[in-house]
Enzyme design. Structure first.
Site, PDB file in Angstrom:
ATOM      1  N   THR A 158      55.200 -38.239 -23.893  1.00 47.19           N
ATOM      2  CA  THR A 158      54.604 -37.159 -23.099  1.00 47.19           C
ATOM      3  C   THR A 158      53.274 -36.687 -23.668  1.00 47.19           C
ATOM      4  OG1 THR A 158      55.829 -35.448 -24.302  1.00 47.19           O
ATOM      5  CG2 THR A 158      56.874 -36.386 -22.346  1.00 47.19           C
ATOM      6  N   ASP A 159      52.510 -36.010 -22.800  1.00 45.88           N
ATOM      7  CA  ASP A 159      51.226 -35.438 -23.206  1.00 45.88           C
ATOM      8  C   ASP A 159      51.392 -33.943 -23.494  1.00 45.88           C
ATOM      9  OD1 ASP A 159      51.364 -34.206 -20.720  1.00 45.88           O
ATOM     10  OD2 ASP A 159      49.852 -35.492 -19.801  1.00 45.88           O
ATOM     11  N   MET A 160      50.285 -33.253 -23.654  1.00 48.69           N
ATOM     12  CA  MET A 160      50.316 -31.827 -23.986  1.00 48.69           C
ATOM     13  C   MET A 160      50.984 -30.982 -22.894  1.00 48.69           C
ATOM     14  SD  MET A 160      49.005 -31.386 -27.002  1.00 48.69           S
ATOM     15  CE  MET A 160      48.462 -29.698 -27.060  1.00 48.69           C
TER      16      MET A 160
ATOM     17  N   GLY B  70      53.608 -31.934 -21.301  1.00 44.72           N
ATOM     18  CA  GLY B  70      55.032 -32.254 -21.272  1.00 44.72           C
ATOM     19  C   GLY B  70      55.416 -33.288 -20.232  1.00 44.72           C
ATOM     20  N   VAL B  71      54.432 -33.949 -19.640  1.00 42.45           N
ATOM     21  CA  VAL B  71      54.723 -35.011 -18.668  1.00 42.45           C
ATOM     22  C   VAL B  71      54.373 -36.363 -19.284  1.00 42.45           C
ATOM     23  CG1 VAL B  71      54.365 -33.500 -16.673  1.00 42.45           C
ATOM     24  CG2 VAL B  71      52.471 -34.867 -17.531  1.00 42.45           C
TER      25      VAL B  71
END
Length: 130
Positions: free
Chosen positions: A15-17, A19-20
């Site tokens: 995930t990225d910052m 949350g996806v």
């Protein structure tokens, strides 16, 4: 043509910052599914490489339809066929349950390690259009 199914779980590292799932990870997911298909066909990519042959992706058309998040259980569903003596095509979707998250059309070829295109292995050519 039977669809190949490859289950996976989204981990924190995917995930990225926000949350996806980071967009490039979908390409990793579909690559893993294609690698499983090759293995299930009985083709040994290490032996092929030792013989100077490799699979190379030459085209990807991708659509990001929705987002997946940490903890999601996903499935890559792949259909594939030889599209002539050299090209191998894949239609792949990543789903969470019945919801499509990502879809892609991928074209791969077999090449020598020197970069010269060669015919697909017979096991793959046999799946081509009749």
């Amino acid at each position: 043509m039977t669809a190949h199914r490859f289950p996976l779980t989204v981990y924190y590292e995917d995930t990225d910052m926000a949350g996806v799932v980071y967009y490039a990870n979908y390409l990793r997911y579909i690559e893993r599914a294609r690698s499983e298909i090759v293995e299930q066909m009985g083709l040994d990519q290490n032996a092929m490489r030792a013989d100077g042959l490799v699979f190379v992706v030459t085209r990807v058309e991708a659509d990001y339809v929705s987002s997946a998040r940490m903890g999601d259980r996903l499935e890559v569903i792949t259909t594939h066929q030889a599209a002539g003596p050299v090209r191998w095509t894949f239609d792949q979707v990543v789903q969470r349950g019945d919801q499509v998250i990502f879809k892609a059309h991928v074209v791969a070829v077999t090449m020598t390690t020197d970069g010269k295109p060669v015919r697909l292995p017979a096991e793959i050519r046999a799946m081509g259009p009749k």
